[in-house]
Design a protein around this motif. Structure first.
Motif, PDB file in Angstrom:
ATOM      1  N   GLN A   1      19.925  65.283 153.232  1.00  0.00           N
ATOM      2  CA  GLN A   1      20.658  65.229 151.968  1.00  0.00           C
ATOM      3  C   GLN A   1      21.904  66.105 152.108  1.00  0.00           C
ATOM      4  OE1 GLN A   1      18.667  64.842 148.223  1.00  0.00           O
ATOM      5  NE2 GLN A   1      16.660  65.068 149.173  1.00  0.00           N
TER       6      GLN A   1
ATOM      7  N   VAL B   1      15.146  76.371 148.126  1.00  0.00           N
ATOM      8  CA  VAL B   1      15.371  74.946 147.903  1.00  0.00           C
ATOM      9  C   VAL B   1      14.923  74.248 149.166  1.00  0.00           C
ATOM     10  CG1 VAL B   1      17.029  73.137 147.341  1.00  0.00           C
ATOM     11  CG2 VAL B   1      17.379  75.458 146.447  1.00  0.00           C
ATOM     12  N   GLU B   2      13.898  73.409 149.047  1.00  0.00           N
ATOM     13  CA  GLU B   2      13.328  72.719 150.202  1.00  0.00           C
ATOM     14  C   GLU B   2      13.594  71.224 150.089  1.00  0.00           C
ATOM     15  OE1 GLU B   2       9.053  71.772 152.364  1.00  0.00           O
ATOM     16  OE2 GLU B   2       9.115  73.149 150.673  1.00  0.00           O
ATOM     17  N   ASN B   3      14.084  70.638 151.177  1.00  0.00           N
ATOM     18  CA  ASN B   3      14.317  69.196 151.219  1.00  0.00           C
ATOM     19  C   ASN B   3      13.037  68.513 151.673  1.00  0.00           C
ATOM     20  OD1 ASN B   3      15.254  66.614 151.371  1.00  0.00           O
ATOM     21  ND2 ASN B   3      16.565  66.957 153.157  1.00  0.00           N
TER      22      ASN B   3
ATOM     23  N   LEU C   1      14.142  67.461 146.289  1.00  0.00           N
ATOM     24  CA  LEU C   1      14.540  68.839 146.560  1.00  0.00           C
ATOM     25  C   LEU C   1      13.683  69.736 145.674  1.00  0.00           C
ATOM     26  CD1 LEU C   1      18.374  68.245 146.555  1.00  0.00           C
ATOM     27  CD2 LEU C   1      17.004  68.868 148.557  1.00  0.00           C
TER      28      LEU C   1
ATOM     29  N   THR D   1      14.671  74.419 154.517  1.00  0.00           N
ATOM     30  CA  THR D   1      14.650  75.258 153.333  1.00  0.00           C
ATOM     31  C   THR D   1      15.866  76.168 153.331  1.00  0.00           C
ATOM     32  OG1 THR D   1      12.237  75.236 153.246  1.00  0.00           O
ATOM     33  CG2 THR D   1      13.336  77.003 152.052  1.00  0.00           C
TER      34      THR D   1
ATOM     35  N   SER E   1      22.879  64.230 145.126  1.00  0.00           N
ATOM     36  CA  SER E   1      23.077  64.435 146.563  1.00  0.00           C
ATOM     37  C   SER E   1      23.398  63.082 147.179  1.00  0.00           C
ATOM     38  CB  SER E   1      21.823  65.026 147.218  1.00  0.00           C
ATOM     39  OG  SER E   1      20.763  64.090 147.178  1.00  0.00           O
TER      40      SER E   1
ATOM     41  N   VAL F   1      24.649  68.527 148.067  1.00  0.00           N
ATOM     42  CA  VAL F   1      23.642  68.786 147.033  1.00  0.00           C
ATOM     43  C   VAL F   1      24.275  69.564 145.878  1.00  0.00           C
ATOM     44  CG1 VAL F   1      21.478  69.975 146.511  1.00  0.00           C
ATOM     45  CG2 VAL F   1      21.741  68.753 148.677  1.00  0.00           C
TER      46      VAL F   1
ATOM     47  N   PRO G   1      17.959  70.249 140.745  1.00  0.00           N
ATOM     48  CA  PRO G   1      18.753  69.308 141.547  1.00  0.00           C
ATOM     49  C   PRO G   1      19.280  68.168 140.672  1.00  0.00           C
ATOM     50  CG  PRO G   1      16.693  69.824 142.640  1.00  0.00           C
ATOM     51  CD  PRO G   1      16.602  70.384 141.257  1.00  0.00           C
TER      52      PRO G   1
END
Length: 138
Positions: A60, A52-54, A31, A104, A122, A63, A119
């Motif tokens: 996930q 916040v980008e996965n 993340l 995102t 998760s 989180v 992070p």
């Protein structure tokens, strides 16, 4: 018969070894959190935009982000995107909802201090994927 058993046993061992490194394909470190300080002030405090980008290939969920001391002088926008827990050390992102691969989440807040939103944890679910467009038959 003995040769067949050896082949089956060898195949099982190879399969278990090849899957060992893939049991947990991602972690909270996938993340990516970015902060941008926005121009001007809101409520007399600096204004921040957080993304916040996965970057995990899996979805996930649940989180949790470190957010010790987080408070905003204005309502966090969008409302409910980041919620502090009771002791204000962790925040739940997106109400615990799924964050799909490459998704995102953005939010803005105003505070005297910049919060890291690192992070922490998760849950992974590699079976949940965004809907794919149907492919045309050949």
């Amino acid at each position: 018969m003995e040769a067949k058993l050896v082949v089956i046993l060898a195949a099982c061992i190879l399969l278990s070894l090849s899957n060992k490194g893939h049991a947990q394909p991602c972690s909270p470190s996938d993340l990516l959190v970015n902060h941008t300080t926005m121009p001007g002030k809101v409520g007399g405090r600096p204004h921040y935009l957080v993304t916040v980008e996965n970057r995990c290939v899996c979805t996930q969920l649940g989180v949790k982000l470190a957010c010790a001391g987080f408070s905003s002088t204005v309502t966090v926008e969008p409302a409910g995107v980041v919620t502090p827990n009771m002791d204000n050390t962790l925040c739940t992102l997106y109400g615990g909802q799924p964050m799909h691969a490459n998704e995102t989440v953005l939010f803005a807040y105003a505070s005297r201090t910049k919060i890291s939103f690192r992070p922490v944890s998760s849950f992974l679910d590699c079976s949940i994927a965004p809907a794919l467009a149907p492919q045309a038959a050949p």
